[in-house]
Structures are given as C-alpha cells and as structure tokens.
Design a protein around this motif. Structure first.
Motif, PDB file in Angstrom:
ATOM      1  N   LEU A 118       0.794  -1.226   0.000  1.00 43.50           N
ATOM      2  CA  LEU A 118       0.000   0.000   0.000  1.00 43.50           C
ATOM      3  C   LEU A 118       0.827   1.278   0.000  1.00 43.50           C
ATOM      4  CD1 LEU A 118      -2.784  -1.076   2.541  1.00 43.50           C
ATOM      5  CD2 LEU A 118      -3.032  -0.823   0.076  1.00 43.50           C
ATOM      6  N   ILE A 119       2.023   1.253   0.617  1.00 42.36           N
ATOM      7  CA  ILE A 119       2.776   2.510   0.749  1.00 42.36           C
ATOM      8  C   ILE A 119       3.501   2.902  -0.532  1.00 42.36           C
ATOM      9  CG2 ILE A 119       3.098   2.378   3.244  1.00 42.36           C
ATOM     10  CD1 ILE A 119       6.068   1.531   2.533  1.00 42.36           C
ATOM     11  N   GLU A 120       3.911   1.936  -1.330  1.00 43.81           N
ATOM     12  CA  GLU A 120       4.513   2.261  -2.627  1.00 43.81           C
ATOM     13  C   GLU A 120       3.365   2.605  -3.568  1.00 43.81           C
ATOM     14  OE1 GLU A 120       7.608   2.183  -4.107  1.00 43.81           O
ATOM     15  OE2 GLU A 120       8.920   1.280  -2.596  1.00 43.81           O
ATOM     16  N   LYS A 121       3.320   3.829  -4.006  1.00 44.90           N
ATOM     17  CA  LYS A 121       2.154   4.279  -4.764  1.00 44.90           C
ATOM     18  C   LYS A 121       1.908   3.449  -6.017  1.00 44.90           C
ATOM     19  CE  LYS A 121       2.133   9.039  -3.055  1.00 44.90           C
ATOM     20  NZ  LYS A 121       3.265   8.951  -2.144  1.00 44.90           N
ATOM     21  N   GLU A 122       2.980   3.010  -6.668  1.00 46.62           N
ATOM     22  CA  GLU A 122       2.774   2.241  -7.899  1.00 46.62           C
ATOM     23  C   GLU A 122       2.093   0.905  -7.611  1.00 46.62           C
ATOM     24  OE1 GLU A 122       6.839   0.774  -9.405  1.00 46.62           O
ATOM     25  OE2 GLU A 122       7.327   2.410  -8.043  1.00 46.62           O
ATOM     26  N   LEU A 123       2.412   0.279  -6.463  1.00 43.99           N
ATOM     27  CA  LEU A 123       1.750  -0.976  -6.093  1.00 43.99           C
ATOM     28  C   LEU A 123       0.313  -0.718  -5.648  1.00 43.99           C
ATOM     29  CD1 LEU A 123       4.624  -2.751  -4.105  1.00 43.99           C
ATOM     30  CD2 LEU A 123       3.978  -3.050  -6.502  1.00 43.99           C
TER      31      LEU A 123
END
Length: 404
Positions: A118-123
């Motif tokens: 969730l924290i990595e915007k691309e994921l």
C-alpha cells in the motif's frame, strides 16, 4: 472490565498527535504520553500531553527500546497501553515491529506484508486497478529514464513513490508534490530530486484541474476482524499552500456520498484492512469521477474533523481493541465544519461562495470546531493560549503570502 485504565502512547509531535491526544482526553479524561525528535508548537505546553523528546526516536533500535522500556515503566494490573503513530514514518515503524510491540501494547494496525503493497504508490495503484477504484492516469518514472510519452499531456504532477524515504533526505526547495508545465520544467524538477539521496521511482500523473475545493478526504476505521465500522468523508475547502505544506487540509466540511463510500468500504474489506485508513481523493470534473491519490495507514493529520463531527477516534480503538465490542457501522451524514485556521482566512480564500456560506451557516448553528480550541487545555494555561494566538496570526501571514 470497568477498572481498566487506558493509556495512549503516541509517536509524533504535530497537530495529528495533538488531535489524537485530545480525542483520548475528551473520551476518557486521560493524558497521553507522546514521543518526538524535538518540541513542536502543536504539542508543546499542553496539559493533555506528556511530551518526551528523543532525537533518535526514528532509529529502529532506539524506537523499540524506548517504547518497550516505557511499557515496562507503565505496566500495572488492568492498564491497557495503546500505541498510535502520528506520521507515516512512525506508523510504518510500528507496523514493521508489530510482533514485538503487541506483547506490551494494543497495536491497531495492519501487518507489514499488506503495508508494503500500500505505501509504494505504484503498487497501490495496481491494487486500485484490480479492485475498481479510480485513480489519475499514471506513469512510473525511474531514475535515468529518458523522457517519453506519458500517455497524457502537460501539465503533470510529480511526486515520490515512497514518500517516507523521500522526506528522510531534505534538500533546498523540497516540495511534497510538484507541477511541471512542460518538458523543460520536468527535467529541472526530476534532476533536483535525484541530485539528492532519494533514488526510488517517481509518480508522474495527469494533472486534475480544480482548486482545493475539488479535494476530498475519507477517514475510515476497520475493526480487528477487517470490517469497516466508521466512515467520515470530508469536502476540503482549503489546503495549506506553503511548499512543504501543500496537501495539508486546513478547512473541511463533512459530507455524505453513498456511492463513493461503498466503493472504499468494499476495497478495505476485500484486502482485510484493520485500523485507521485515510484517503486523499480529488473530484475530476472532466469525467465526473473521484480519483484516489494515496492511502495513509493511519488517521490523517486533520483527524479532528472526524472526532469533532461526532466520531471520536479514540473510542473506536478502545471499544474494538480493549473491550472487544461488536461495533455498528457509523457513516457520517450530517455536515460539520472543521478548521485549523481562523474563520476569516477560510472566508477570504475559499473561492466557492456557496461553500463559504455553508461554513458560515454551520458556525452560526454551533456545528464547527477547531483542533486547538479545547477549553480543558486552555484554562489557566497562558503559554498554550499565547501559542494559539501567534499560530493564528502566522496562518494569516502564510495564506497572504502563498495563497494566490
């Protein structure tokens, strides 16, 4: 059960922390313990917070040692310690060390496996695609990439994929998000970012037109079983406009949108989310959709808009995690006006007169609140009152300088 003593332990020192501490004090009359690297005006000289300074609190080893030691010092029969992070960085540290902390604290958070998605915007955007949440047209840009067709036109938004890592390496002219009007400006901005120590991907997004009032904020609480039990949608009237404060909400009116809320409820329950979640959303008038920018794995900085509108955030944690109650779903429907800047600033800088009139009407009805206006913290507390007086003057100056 009636003999249980609640003790919040908060990590962070800004208005987020103060608002959480206020919620606990309003609900249970307790003073929160809070940790931060240095003193901040938002939590300084407060009667409802025991603020403890530790310059190394963001270091993992120190973080764990201090919190475990504090838990041992506070340990007592029937005392329940609840830990909550009040910035992305602290929330992530709590999640990453949840297994250790939960031996001594109630830890109302997801696990690290879901956090990483969730924290990595691309994921996160991949997950939105899969679950049917609208988000802006996006291009993932890696360091060293050649400029190519993004799939959408300038102007574009530029922001770090990993915002926690990004803020760990400050540099002159640093911003939360950037707008590039053309390729020349794009090259200048990306070069400045990558000249520092941040080396992860950048998110390039289609610029959604519209001022602050096109923004929405959605705060939810999901119980320990992954069921959403509270939803509070805010229509943003005004945001901060300082370079590092862009995106921080300054004035909100709560509103109800059944279709939008159902979508996000389904998303959270589908991924078995637990604890507080906070979404930044923008209305796109070009296709009449609401597009999500990001999820914060914690209560938002402006969380007192939730508590003051009748959804005390402390109560949700305590009733779910301490008393193990089966909670009913509460969806905020009635409008309520929250602000952390003087009313006259809201009235002056909000461009939509209908929203200004609505805010004025709610004020006249007594349906408004500000995070710092807590009488139990202000009575006999000259230093606190003086800080708020100066804070309000400073806000007037900031908006005059930055809000055009």
């Amino acid at each position: 059960m009636d003999n249980i003593v609640i003790q919040p332990v908060l990590v962070g020192g800004d208005i987020n922390c103060y608002s959480v501490a206020r919620a606990y004090h309003e609900a249970y009359g307790v003073k929160s313990i809070a940790f931060g690297r240095y003193a901040l005006g938002a939590t300084k000289d407060s009667n409802i917070i025991d603020f403890r300074i530790d310059p190394r609190i963001t270091e993992e080893k120190e973080f764990i040692e201090v919190l475990l030691k504090t838990a041992d010092e506070l340990s007592a029969p029937n005392k329940k310690l609840i830990i909550m992070g009040c910035t992305d960085e602290y929330a992530e540290l709590i999640i990453d060390h949840k297994d250790v902390l939960k031996e001594k604290y109630i830890v109302p958070y997801i696990d690290s496996e879901l956090k990483d998605k969730l924290i990595e915007k691309e994921l996160f955007y991949e997950m939105c695609e899969e679950k049917g949440l609208d988000y802006p047209k996006t291009f993932i840009y890696s360091k060293g990439d050649k400029i190519e067709n993004f799939g959408f036109n300038y102007p574009v938004i530029i922001k770090p994929s990993d915002s926690v890592l990004y803020w760990q390496f400050p540099f002159e002219g640093m911003k939360k998000a950037y707008v590039a009007q053309d390729e020349k400006e794009f090259i200048k901005i990306t070069t400045e970012i990558y000249n520092g120590k941040y080396d992860k991907n950048l998110i390039i997004q289609d610029f959604i037109p519209g001022d602050d009032s096109h923004m929405r904020v959605l705060t939810c609480y999901s119980d320990q079983h992954g069921k959403v039990k509270m939803m509070c949608l805010g229509h943003v009237l005004l945001e901060e406009h300082t370079p590092k404060g862009i995106g921080n909400h300054a004035a909100i009116i709560t509103e109800y949108d059944e279709e939008l809320m159902k979508k996000f409820k389904a998303f959270l329950e589908d991924i078995n989310y637990t604890g507080f979640s906070n979404f930044d959303i923008k209305y796109d008038s070009r296709d009449n959709t609401y597009k999500v920018f990001e999820i914060n794995l914690r209560q938002g900085r402006s969380n007192y808009y939730v508590t003051s509108s009748g959804n005390n955030i402390a109560k949700y944690v305590v009733e779910d995690r301490v008393y193990n109650k089966e909670l009913d779903l509460k969806v905020q429907k009635d409008p309520f006006f929250w602000h952390v800047i003087p009313n006259n600033v809201v009235y002056k800088y909000v461009k939509d007169q209908a929203l200004v009139n609505k805010a004025k009407s709610l004020v006249s009805q007594g349906k408004s609140a500000t995070s710092f206006g807590y009488n139990k913290d202000l009575q006999g507390n000259f230093k606190r009152r003086w800080y708020i007086f100066l804070y309000n003057i400073n806000q007037m100056r900031k908006f005059k300088k930055y809000c055009k």
